[in-house]
Design a protein around this motif. Structure first.
Motif, PDB file in Angstrom:
ATOM      1  N   ALA A  51       0.835  -1.205   0.000  1.00  0.00           N
ATOM      2  CA  ALA A  51       0.000   0.000   0.000  1.00  0.00           C
ATOM      3  C   ALA A  51       0.871   1.258   0.000  1.00  0.00           C
ATOM      4  CB  ALA A  51      -0.933  -0.007   1.200  1.00  0.00           C
ATOM      5  N   SER A  52       1.974   1.223   0.733  1.00  0.00           N
ATOM      6  CA  SER A  52       2.899   2.367   0.743  1.00  0.00           C
ATOM      7  C   SER A  52       3.457   2.614  -0.649  1.00  0.00           C
ATOM      8  CB  SER A  52       4.054   2.116   1.709  1.00  0.00           C
ATOM      9  OG  SER A  52       3.604   2.024   3.020  1.00  0.00           O
ATOM     10  N   GLU A  53       3.867   1.560  -1.317  1.00  0.00           N
ATOM     11  CA  GLU A  53       4.397   1.698  -2.676  1.00  0.00           C
ATOM     12  C   GLU A  53       3.349   2.290  -3.600  1.00  0.00           C
ATOM     13  OE1 GLU A  53       5.703  -2.226  -3.681  1.00  0.00           O
ATOM     14  OE2 GLU A  53       7.505  -2.090  -2.428  1.00  0.00           O
ATOM     15  N   TRP A  54       2.124   1.793  -3.508  1.00  0.00           N
ATOM     16  CA  TRP A  54       1.030   2.290  -4.348  1.00  0.00           C
ATOM     17  C   TRP A  54       0.760   3.772  -4.069  1.00  0.00           C
ATOM     18  CZ3 TRP A  54      -4.163   2.855  -2.063  1.00  0.00           C
ATOM     19  CH2 TRP A  54      -5.084   3.390  -2.950  1.00  0.00           C
ATOM     20  N   LEU A  55       0.633   4.131  -2.800  1.00  0.00           N
ATOM     21  CA  LEU A  55       0.320   5.506  -2.437  1.00  0.00           C
ATOM     22  C   LEU A  55       1.410   6.471  -2.883  1.00  0.00           C
ATOM     23  CD1 LEU A  55      -1.075   4.695   1.093  1.00  0.00           C
ATOM     24  CD2 LEU A  55      -2.382   5.720  -0.790  1.00  0.00           C
ATOM     25  N   LEU A  56       2.657   6.117  -2.651  1.00  0.00           N
ATOM     26  CA  LEU A  56       3.763   6.999  -3.047  1.00  0.00           C
ATOM     27  C   LEU A  56       3.899   7.080  -4.563  1.00  0.00           C
ATOM     28  CD1 LEU A  56       6.360   6.006  -0.322  1.00  0.00           C
ATOM     29  CD2 LEU A  56       4.956   8.059  -0.430  1.00  0.00           C
ATOM     30  N   ARG A  57       3.657   5.979  -5.234  1.00  0.00           N
ATOM     31  CA  ARG A  57       3.716   5.971  -6.697  1.00  0.00           C
ATOM     32  C   ARG A  57       2.675   6.924  -7.277  1.00  0.00           C
ATOM     33  NH1 ARG A  57       3.712   0.578  -7.162  1.00  0.00           N
ATOM     34  NH2 ARG A  57       1.464   0.464  -7.297  1.00  0.00           N
ATOM     35  N   CYS A  58       1.562   7.085  -6.593  1.00  0.00           N
ATOM     36  CA  CYS A  58       0.477   7.955  -7.056  1.00  0.00           C
ATOM     37  C   CYS A  58       0.579   9.382  -6.519  1.00  0.00           C
ATOM     38  CB  CYS A  58      -0.860   7.346  -6.660  1.00  0.00           C
ATOM     39  SG  CYS A  58      -1.238   5.833  -7.551  1.00  0.00           S
ATOM     40  N   MET A  98      -6.939   6.342  -7.571  1.00  0.00           N
ATOM     41  CA  MET A  98      -8.228   6.011  -8.175  1.00  0.00           C
ATOM     42  C   MET A  98      -8.842   4.856  -7.404  1.00  0.00           C
ATOM     43  SD  MET A  98      -6.927   6.097 -12.127  1.00  0.00           S
ATOM     44  CE  MET A  98      -8.496   6.110 -12.949  1.00  0.00           C
ATOM     45  N   SER A  99     -10.139   4.719  -7.510  1.00  0.00           N
ATOM     46  CA  SER A  99     -10.845   3.684  -6.763  1.00  0.00           C
ATOM     47  C   SER A  99     -10.389   2.270  -7.137  1.00  0.00           C
ATOM     48  CB  SER A  99     -12.356   3.809  -6.958  1.00  0.00           C
ATOM     49  OG  SER A  99     -12.691   3.656  -8.315  1.00  0.00           O
ATOM     50  N   ILE A 100      -9.857   2.083  -8.338  1.00  0.00           N
ATOM     51  CA  ILE A 100      -9.399   0.745  -8.715  1.00  0.00           C
ATOM     52  C   ILE A 100      -8.201   0.289  -7.891  1.00  0.00           C
ATOM     53  CG2 ILE A 100     -10.282   0.852 -11.069  1.00  0.00           C
ATOM     54  CD1 ILE A 100      -7.433   1.455 -12.005  1.00  0.00           C
ATOM     55  N   GLY A 101      -7.537   1.213  -7.207  1.00  0.00           N
ATOM     56  CA  GLY A 101      -6.395   0.865  -6.373  1.00  0.00           C
ATOM     57  C   GLY A 101      -6.746   0.608  -4.919  1.00  0.00           C
ATOM     58  N   PHE A 102      -8.015   0.790  -4.551  1.00  0.00           N
ATOM     59  CA  PHE A 102      -8.394   0.650  -3.148  1.00  0.00           C
ATOM     60  C   PHE A 102      -8.215  -0.764  -2.609  1.00  0.00           C
ATOM     61  CE2 PHE A 102     -11.396   4.564  -2.962  1.00  0.00           C
ATOM     62  CZ  PHE A 102     -10.295   5.388  -2.986  1.00  0.00           C
ATOM     63  N   ASP A 103      -8.106  -1.751  -3.459  1.00  0.00           N
ATOM     64  CA  ASP A 103      -7.861  -3.113  -2.975  1.00  0.00           C
ATOM     65  C   ASP A 103      -6.520  -3.208  -2.252  1.00  0.00           C
ATOM     66  OD1 ASP A 103     -10.262  -4.092  -3.795  1.00  0.00           O
ATOM     67  OD2 ASP A 103      -9.502  -5.061  -5.604  1.00  0.00           O
ATOM     68  N   HIS A 104      -5.624  -2.260  -2.481  1.00  0.00           N
ATOM     69  CA  HIS A 104      -4.369  -2.227  -1.739  1.00  0.00           C
ATOM     70  C   HIS A 104      -4.642  -2.040  -0.247  1.00  0.00           C
ATOM     71  CE1 HIS A 104      -2.495  -1.128  -5.673  1.00  0.00           C
ATOM     72  NE2 HIS A 104      -1.516  -1.878  -5.173  1.00  0.00           N
ATOM     73  N   MET A 105      -5.731  -1.385   0.085  1.00  0.00           N
ATOM     74  CA  MET A 105      -6.049  -1.050   1.469  1.00  0.00           C
ATOM     75  C   MET A 105      -6.854  -2.142   2.170  1.00  0.00           C
ATOM     76  SD  MET A 105      -5.151   2.331   1.532  1.00  0.00           S
ATOM     77  CE  MET A 105      -6.217   3.402   2.403  1.00  0.00           C
ATOM     78  N   GLY A 106      -7.276  -3.147   1.436  1.00  0.00           N
ATOM     79  CA  GLY A 106      -8.172  -4.153   1.975  1.00  0.00           C
ATOM     80  C   GLY A 106      -7.680  -4.894   3.194  1.00  0.00           C
ATOM     81  N   THR A 107      -6.399  -5.203   3.263  1.00  0.00           N
ATOM     82  CA  THR A 107      -5.882  -6.006   4.362  1.00  0.00           C
ATOM     83  C   THR A 107      -4.923  -5.247   5.262  1.00  0.00           C
ATOM     84  OG1 THR A 107      -4.123  -6.832   2.914  1.00  0.00           O
ATOM     85  CG2 THR A 107      -6.139  -8.154   3.070  1.00  0.00           C
ATOM     86  N   LEU A 108      -4.987  -3.915   5.237  1.00  0.00           N
ATOM     87  CA  LEU A 108      -4.107  -3.117   6.091  1.00  0.00           C
ATOM     88  C   LEU A 108      -4.484  -3.272   7.558  1.00  0.00           C
ATOM     89  CD1 LEU A 108      -3.624   0.323   4.329  1.00  0.00           C
ATOM     90  CD2 LEU A 108      -2.017  -1.548   4.509  1.00  0.00           C
TER      91      LEU A 108
END
Length: 112
Positions: A51-58, A98-108
């Motif tokens: 999730a950190s990688e995704w958030l920083l990448r965006c 974007m909402s398509i990336g929210f699955d990154h947050m699913g298991t935080l």
């Protein structure tokens, strides 16, 4: 004042550049690529790191539990045990999340 009026009329009369529409599609496509969920990556490095990688990448910022500073740079993500850095806060101001990336947050396991 009259000169400004003539210039503004000329600018308003300009047609959009032919590539501007294609440019919008390109950026939308690129943002979708940045937001794509990689379930194998989540499995390999854990939900907080992925999730950190995704958030920083965006373009978002992340703060980890027990730290005061915000992590802003993807290239300076902390190293060490994968379960050591738990996300405490997220600042997604002016990011391309974007909402398509929210699955990154699913298991935080967000720490408060």
């Amino acid at each position: 004042m009259m000169l400004f009026g003539k210039i503004s009329q000329q600018l308003c009369g300009l047609k959009k550049l032919p590539w501007s529409r294609d440019s919008r599609y390109f950026w939308g496509w690129l943002n979708a690529v940045f937001n794509k969920v990689d379930h194998d990556r989540i499995r390999d490095v854990g939900p907080d790191r992925a999730a950190s990688e995704w958030l920083l990448r965006c373009g978002a910022m992340v703060r980890y539990h027990g730290q005061q500073r915000w992590q802003k740079d993807y290239n300076h993500l902390p190293t060490g045990p994968l379960d050591k850095y738990k996300i405490q806060a997220i600042d997604a101001t002016d990011s391309c999340i974007m909402s398509i990336g929210f699955d990154h947050m699913g298991t935080l396991s967000i720490c408060f």
